[in-house]
Design a protein around this motif. Structure first.
Motif, PDB file in Angstrom:
ATOM      1  N   PHE A   1     -11.792   7.050   5.860  1.00 39.92           N
ATOM      2  CA  PHE A   1     -12.307   6.902   7.109  1.00 39.92           C
ATOM      3  C   PHE A   1     -12.975   8.030   7.840  1.00 39.92           C
ATOM      4  O   PHE A   1     -13.665   8.034   8.868  1.00 39.92           O
ATOM      5  CB  PHE A   1     -11.099   6.120   8.035  1.00 39.92           C
ATOM      6  CG  PHE A   1     -11.135   5.728   9.399  1.00 39.92           C
ATOM      7  CD1 PHE A   1     -12.243   4.537   9.664  1.00 39.92           C
ATOM      8  CD2 PHE A   1     -10.565   6.528  10.452  1.00 39.92           C
ATOM      9  CE1 PHE A   1     -12.344   4.500  10.979  1.00 39.92           C
ATOM     10  CE2 PHE A   1     -10.982   6.061  11.594  1.00 39.92           C
ATOM     11  CZ  PHE A   1     -11.747   4.829  11.967  1.00 39.92           C
ATOM     12  N   SER A   2     -12.176   9.142   7.527  1.00 39.80           N
ATOM     13  CA  SER A   2     -12.244  10.419   8.336  1.00 39.80           C
ATOM     14  C   SER A   2     -13.977  10.858   7.661  1.00 39.80           C
ATOM     15  O   SER A   2     -14.652  11.343   8.715  1.00 39.80           O
ATOM     16  CB  SER A   2     -11.323  11.453   7.867  1.00 39.80           C
ATOM     17  OG  SER A   2     -11.660  12.648   8.368  1.00 39.80           O
ATOM     18  N   GLN A   3     -14.153  10.675   6.357  1.00 34.83           N
ATOM     19  CA  GLN A   3     -15.499  11.057   6.154  1.00 34.83           C
ATOM     20  C   GLN A   3     -16.398  10.355   6.778  1.00 34.83           C
ATOM     21  O   GLN A   3     -17.552  10.837   7.016  1.00 34.83           O
ATOM     22  CB  GLN A   3     -15.527  10.975   4.506  1.00 34.83           C
ATOM     23  CG  GLN A   3     -14.568  11.656   3.513  1.00 34.83           C
ATOM     24  CD  GLN A   3     -15.051  13.369   4.078  1.00 34.83           C
ATOM     25  OE1 GLN A   3     -16.161  13.565   4.173  1.00 34.83           O
ATOM     26  NE2 GLN A   3     -14.012  13.973   4.117  1.00 34.83           N
ATOM     27  N   ASN A   4     -16.287   8.915   6.754  1.00 33.89           N
ATOM     28  CA  ASN A   4     -17.149   7.897   7.350  1.00 33.89           C
ATOM     29  C   ASN A   4     -17.397   8.302   9.011  1.00 33.89           C
ATOM     30  O   ASN A   4     -18.397   8.258   9.487  1.00 33.89           O
ATOM     31  CB  ASN A   4     -16.783   6.472   7.525  1.00 33.89           C
ATOM     32  CG  ASN A   4     -16.700   5.798   6.044  1.00 33.89           C
ATOM     33  OD1 ASN A   4     -17.615   6.442   4.985  1.00 33.89           O
ATOM     34  ND2 ASN A   4     -16.024   4.947   5.917  1.00 33.89           N
ATOM     35  N   LEU A   5     -16.293   8.890   9.603  1.00 38.46           N
ATOM     36  CA  LEU A   5     -16.649   9.207  11.070  1.00 38.46           C
ATOM     37  C   LEU A   5     -17.344  10.636  10.975  1.00 38.46           C
ATOM     38  O   LEU A   5     -18.391  10.398  11.926  1.00 38.46           O
ATOM     39  CB  LEU A   5     -15.230   9.608  11.699  1.00 38.46           C
ATOM     40  CG  LEU A   5     -14.471   8.375  12.175  1.00 38.46           C
ATOM     41  CD1 LEU A   5     -12.888   8.504  12.669  1.00 38.46           C
ATOM     42  CD2 LEU A   5     -14.913   7.453  12.960  1.00 38.46           C
ATOM     43  N   LEU A   6     -17.246  11.322  10.311  1.00 36.76           N
ATOM     44  CA  LEU A   6     -17.809  12.626  10.126  1.00 36.76           C
ATOM     45  C   LEU A   6     -19.507  12.359  10.018  1.00 36.76           C
ATOM     46  O   LEU A   6     -20.390  13.109  10.386  1.00 36.76           O
ATOM     47  CB  LEU A   6     -17.521  13.789   8.914  1.00 36.76           C
ATOM     48  CG  LEU A   6     -16.160  14.311   9.576  1.00 36.76           C
ATOM     49  CD1 LEU A   6     -15.392  15.211   8.236  1.00 36.76           C
ATOM     50  CD2 LEU A   6     -16.187  15.154  10.531  1.00 36.76           C
ATOM     51  N   VAL A   7     -19.664  11.410   9.088  1.00 29.47           N
ATOM     52  CA  VAL A   7     -20.927  10.969   8.549  1.00 29.47           C
ATOM     53  C   VAL A   7     -21.706  10.313   9.914  1.00 29.47           C
ATOM     54  O   VAL A   7     -22.760  10.796  10.369  1.00 29.47           O
ATOM     55  CB  VAL A   7     -21.029  10.106   7.430  1.00 29.47           C
ATOM     56  CG1 VAL A   7     -22.543   9.565   7.109  1.00 29.47           C
ATOM     57  CG2 VAL A   7     -20.725  10.881   6.176  1.00 29.47           C
ATOM     58  N   GLY A   8     -20.740   9.413  10.704  1.00 30.49           N
ATOM     59  CA  GLY A   8     -21.322   8.918  11.649  1.00 30.49           C
ATOM     60  C   GLY A   8     -21.676   9.986  12.865  1.00 30.49           C
ATOM     61  O   GLY A   8     -22.726   9.986  13.448  1.00 30.49           O
ATOM     62  N   LEU A   9     -20.704  10.977  12.825  1.00 29.33           N
ATOM     63  CA  LEU A   9     -20.974  12.023  14.067  1.00 29.33           C
ATOM     64  C   LEU A   9     -22.231  12.906  13.468  1.00 29.33           C
ATOM     65  O   LEU A   9     -23.022  13.171  14.423  1.00 29.33           O
ATOM     66  CB  LEU A   9     -19.538  12.805  13.885  1.00 29.33           C
ATOM     67  CG  LEU A   9     -19.788  14.023  15.058  1.00 29.33           C
ATOM     68  CD1 LEU A   9     -19.581  13.427  16.478  1.00 29.33           C
ATOM     69  CD2 LEU A   9     -18.510  14.786  14.868  1.00 29.33           C
TER      70      LEU A   9
ATOM     71  N   MET B   1       0.887  -1.189   0.152  1.00 29.89           N
ATOM     72  CA  MET B   1      -0.045   0.061   0.071  1.00 29.89           C
ATOM     73  C   MET B   1       0.866   1.168   0.001  1.00 29.89           C
ATOM     74  O   MET B   1       1.626   1.271   0.724  1.00 29.89           O
ATOM     75  CB  MET B   1      -0.905  -0.220   1.273  1.00 29.89           C
ATOM     76  CG  MET B   1      -1.965   0.771   1.198  1.00 29.89           C
ATOM     77  SD  MET B   1      -3.012   0.821   2.746  1.00 29.89           S
ATOM     78  CE  MET B   1      -4.472   0.498   2.159  1.00 29.89           C
ATOM     79  N   ASP B   2       0.791   2.007  -1.117  1.00 29.05           N
ATOM     80  CA  ASP B   2       1.599   3.344  -1.106  1.00 29.05           C
ATOM     81  C   ASP B   2       0.970   4.265  -0.128  1.00 29.05           C
ATOM     82  O   ASP B   2      -0.071   4.254   0.137  1.00 29.05           O
ATOM     83  CB  ASP B   2       1.969   3.508  -2.468  1.00 29.05           C
ATOM     84  CG  ASP B   2       0.654   3.913  -3.384  1.00 29.05           C
ATOM     85  OD1 ASP B   2      -0.509   4.072  -2.745  1.00 29.05           O
ATOM     86  OD2 ASP B   2       0.812   4.285  -4.375  1.00 29.05           O
TER      87      ASP B   2
ATOM     88  N   ASP C   1      -5.976   7.974   1.189  1.00 23.48           N
ATOM     89  CA  ASP C   1      -7.116   7.840   0.731  1.00 23.48           C
ATOM     90  C   ASP C   1      -8.057   7.108   1.584  1.00 23.48           C
ATOM     91  O   ASP C   1      -9.135   7.385   1.886  1.00 23.48           O
ATOM     92  CB  ASP C   1      -7.142   7.238  -0.730  1.00 23.48           C
ATOM     93  CG  ASP C   1      -6.713   8.304  -1.860  1.00 23.48           C
ATOM     94  OD1 ASP C   1      -6.695   9.528  -1.608  1.00 23.48           O
ATOM     95  OD2 ASP C   1      -6.382   7.699  -3.044  1.00 23.48           O
ATOM     96  N   ALA C   2      -7.313   6.028   2.230  1.00 24.09           N
ATOM     97  CA  ALA C   2      -7.946   5.221   3.171  1.00 24.09           C
ATOM     98  C   ALA C   2      -8.231   6.070   4.480  1.00 24.09           C
ATOM     99  O   ALA C   2      -9.566   5.811   4.790  1.00 24.09           O
ATOM    100  CB  ALA C   2      -7.077   3.924   3.635  1.00 24.09           C
ATOM    101  N   PHE C   3      -7.309   6.656   4.836  1.00 22.91           N
ATOM    102  CA  PHE C   3      -7.610   7.690   6.047  1.00 22.91           C
ATOM    103  C   PHE C   3      -8.779   8.798   5.847  1.00 22.91           C
ATOM    104  O   PHE C   3      -9.394   9.097   6.692  1.00 22.91           O
ATOM    105  CB  PHE C   3      -6.223   8.525   6.368  1.00 22.91           C
ATOM    106  CG  PHE C   3      -5.460   7.663   7.573  1.00 22.91           C
ATOM    107  CD1 PHE C   3      -5.978   7.007   8.676  1.00 22.91           C
ATOM    108  CD2 PHE C   3      -4.200   7.180   7.218  1.00 22.91           C
ATOM    109  CE1 PHE C   3      -5.193   6.209   9.386  1.00 22.91           C
ATOM    110  CE2 PHE C   3      -3.289   6.431   7.778  1.00 22.91           C
ATOM    111  CZ  PHE C   3      -3.808   5.793   8.996  1.00 22.91           C
TER     112      PHE C   3
END
Length: 108
Positions: A13-21, A1-2, A8-10
């Motif tokens: 993940f950050s976007q998913n956390l914001l949506v969850g929040l 994984m470069d 992009d994965a982070f």
């Protein structure tokens, strides 16, 4: 994984956390609204129960008074007097029954 894939994965993940929040904040607001509504309904329910108990007490008193009034009229009728609107206060001849008086005494 470069590095780009890791970034992009982070980012995902950050976007998913914001949506969850955001969803959690929406749920908190809904719960707050429901709690406020529940409190208002509890207060209203308490007031309605108090009013109902007052009305029930008044009804019991009215029924008791009505019963006493009926008993008084029945006593007058049994003493030989008319209690109907047509002949009120006149003596019943030979203690004959009066249909008007009987109807007045025994209607509900």
């Amino acid at each position: 994984m470069d590095k780009k894939d890791l970034f992009d994965a982070f980012d995902d993940f950050s976007q998913n956390l914001l949506v969850g929040l955001s969803e959690i904040e929406t749920m908190k607001k809904q719960i707050q609204k429901l709690l406020e509504e529940n409190t208002v309904l509890r207060i209203e329910n308490g007031k309605l129960r108090e009013r109902l108990s007052v009305i029930e007490a008044e009804t019991e008193t009215a029924v008791k008074n009505s019963k006493q009034g009926r008993e008084l009229l029945e006593g007058i009728y049994n003493d030989g007097f008319h209690i109907c609107n047509t002949f009120y206060g006149q003596r019943r001849e030979n203690d004959e029954e009066c249909a008007f008086c009987i109807e007045l005494l025994y209607r509900d």
